[in-house]
Design a protein around this motif. Structure first.
Motif, mmCIF file in Angstrom:
data_model
loop_
_atom_site.group_PDB
_atom_site.id
_atom_site.type_symbol
_atom_site.label_atom_id
_atom_site.label_comp_id
_atom_site.label_asym_id
_atom_site.label_seq_id
_atom_site.Cartn_x
_atom_site.Cartn_y
_atom_site.Cartn_z
ATOM 1 N N ARG A 10 -3.912 44.516 -17.684
ATOM 2 C CA ARG A 10 -4.199 45.958 -17.587
ATOM 3 C C ARG A 10 -3.090 46.780 -18.219
ATOM 4 O O ARG A 10 -3.346 47.804 -18.863
ATOM 5 C CB ARG A 10 -4.381 46.373 -16.125
ATOM 6 N N ILE A 11 -1.857 46.358 -18.034
ATOM 7 C CA ILE A 11 -0.731 47.099 -18.609
ATOM 8 C C ILE A 11 -0.799 47.065 -20.136
ATOM 9 O O ILE A 11 -0.586 48.086 -20.794
ATOM 10 C CB ILE A 11 0.601 46.518 -18.088
ATOM 11 N N CYS A 155 2.117 53.419 -11.848
ATOM 12 C CA CYS A 155 2.996 52.256 -11.999
ATOM 13 C C CYS A 155 2.721 51.525 -13.301
ATOM 14 O O CYS A 155 3.647 51.144 -14.034
ATOM 15 C CB CYS A 155 2.814 51.309 -10.821
ATOM 16 N N GLU A 156 1.436 51.310 -13.611
ATOM 17 C CA GLU A 156 1.113 50.536 -14.807
ATOM 18 C C GLU A 156 1.310 51.354 -16.073
ATOM 19 O O GLU A 156 1.580 50.793 -17.138
ATOM 20 C CB GLU A 156 -0.306 49.993 -14.691
ATOM 21 N N GLY A 181 10.152 57.332 -6.162
ATOM 22 C CA GLY A 181 8.988 56.831 -5.460
ATOM 23 C C GLY A 181 8.727 55.369 -5.742
ATOM 24 O O GLY A 181 8.092 54.673 -4.956
ATOM 25 N N GLY A 182 9.187 54.895 -6.908
ATOM 26 C CA GLY A 182 9.109 53.484 -7.221
ATOM 27 C C GLY A 182 8.175 53.115 -8.351
ATOM 28 O O GLY A 182 8.117 51.939 -8.739
ATOM 29 N N ALA A 183 7.448 54.085 -8.954
ATOM 30 C CA ALA A 183 6.495 53.740 -10.008
ATOM 31 C C ALA A 183 7.185 53.094 -11.207
ATOM 32 O O ALA A 183 6.730 52.053 -11.710
ATOM 33 C CB ALA A 183 5.713 54.983 -10.444
ATOM 34 N N MET A 184 8.251 53.698 -11.689
ATOM 35 C CA MET A 184 8.929 53.156 -12.854
ATOM 36 C C MET A 184 9.623 51.835 -12.520
ATOM 37 O O MET A 184 9.554 50.870 -13.304
ATOM 38 C CB MET A 184 9.938 54.160 -13.421
ATOM 39 N N ALA A 185 10.271 51.770 -11.376
ATOM 40 C CA ALA A 185 10.991 50.554 -11.020
ATOM 41 C C ALA A 185 10.048 49.372 -10.833
ATOM 42 O O ALA A 185 10.315 48.262 -11.319
ATOM 43 C CB ALA A 185 11.802 50.781 -9.748
ATOM 44 N N THR A 186 8.931 49.588 -10.154
ATOM 45 C CA THR A 186 8.003 48.476 -9.941
ATOM 46 C C THR A 186 7.288 48.115 -11.235
ATOM 47 O O THR A 186 7.076 46.929 -11.524
ATOM 48 C CB THR A 186 6.969 48.816 -8.851
ATOM 49 N N GLY A 187 6.919 49.121 -12.034
ATOM 50 C CA GLY A 187 6.206 48.848 -13.277
ATOM 51 C C GLY A 187 7.063 48.122 -14.285
ATOM 52 O O GLY A 187 6.688 47.054 -14.800
#
Length: 320
Positions: A10-11, A155-156, A181-187
């Motif tokens: 998906r990414i 995130c993706e 919030g974590g979107a960039m870190a998790t992605g």
């Protein structure tokens, strides 16, 4: 195999839905900054686009899917950058966008949200108060709520940065990522740990807004009563459980940095790299400043995630 909410296929496909203007942002080795920090430093400029932050990578995905399913309106809470990004992506697709923000958000960010045609509602309190109001508006109007980091598109979308870093990752020892919030870190972390697992993924958060970092270390959600940091873009108090689970799977470390180090990092990015950045974008440099021995002789990459800064405040910080 990593167990997270994210999916590499998906990414990779996301790049088709994201306007190319937000993709393939500059990535280069900054020797002047590296000499100052005692290591090799590469910077990834997520500020080189119309909304001056990485957030549009996620809102492009979100808005494409919403419009494709017949949606006509969306609302989000924002510290400033997400609201600009959703305004930009929504306007291109004919969506009515409402952004809820704190009255304390930087005026420059609020002005740009207005300029992009979004409806802007201001609330007393911090980002968490804005998030509560955004939920209420979505329920009252029956429109789609975009929740940063919880909605997988955010995130993706951010994870496409990881694809671009992974193309060069064999030369990196570590990547430093601002943690809010974590979107960039998790992605980004997910992509790197999938494609370049030897690269150390280090998340960086201000000491005055430590909720997600504390949660990562304790492996459970830890909330805080308040925040106290100039890095408004990462000043959350209530980590999202699903995001924490993803972060635990992809991050090698999460560190906290002092306000003085953030300011010094901003000044160094101006003087050594010619970059005017908001405080959140200097977190990676601040992490090196606070632990020079850890990074000495290594090649680190840091993501310059935003440059939407109030100029009066910026001049005060860098001249102090």
């Amino acid at each position: 195999m990593l167990t997270t909410r994210l999916d590499l296929a998906r990414i990779r496909a996301a790049r088709r839905d994201i306007d190319p203007i937000f993709l393939d942002t500059p990535l280069y080795q900054c020797d002047a900054l590296g000499r100052e920090l005692g290591c090799t430093v590469s910077i990834k400029l997520e500020t080189a686009n119309p909304v001056r932050s990485f957030k549009a990578r996620g809102t492009e995905l979100f808005a494409t899917l919403l419009a494709g399913h017949g949606g006509t309106a969306a609302v989000c809470a924002s510290a400033g950058n997400l609201g600009q990004a959703l305004g930009w992506s929504g306007r291109r697709r004919g969506l009515d966008v409402t952004v809820v923000a704190s009255r304390r958000a930087p005026a420059a960010k609020l002005d740009r949200i207005h300029a992009l045609g979004a409806e802007l509602e201001l609330v007393d309190g911090d980002f968490e108060a804005a998030r509560e109001r955004a939920v209420s508006i979505a329920q009252q109007r029956g429109v789609r709520l975009l929740e940063d980091s919880l909605d997988i598109e955010t995130c993706e979308g951010a994870a496409t940065i990881g694809l671009e870093l992974a193309d060069r990752a064999p030369s990196f020892d570590a990547v430093l990522i601002a943690l809010g919030g974590g979107a960039m870190a998790t992605g980004v972390g997910y992509v790197l740990k999938t494609l370049s697992p030897d690269v150390e993924v280090i998340c960086v958060q201000p000491l005055g807004a430590p909720a997600l970092t504390r949660s990562w270390h304790q492996r459970r959600v830890v909330t805080t009563d308040s925040t106290d940091t100039i890095a408004d873009g990462v000043a959350g108090r209530y980590p999202i459980p699903a995001v924490l689970d993803d972060l635990l799977a992809v991050a090698d470390d999460a560190v906290l940095v002092r306000e003085a180090s953030i300011v010094t990092g901003m000044r160094m990015l101006l003087e050594r790299a010619g970059q005017v950045v908001e405080p959140s974008a200097a977190l990676g440099v601040a992490a090196v400043l606070e632990d020079r021995d850890r990074f000495a002789g290594r090649h680190v990459a840091t993501i310059i995630c935003g440059s939407n800064v109030d100029l009066d405040a910026y001049h005060h910080w860098v001249r102090t």
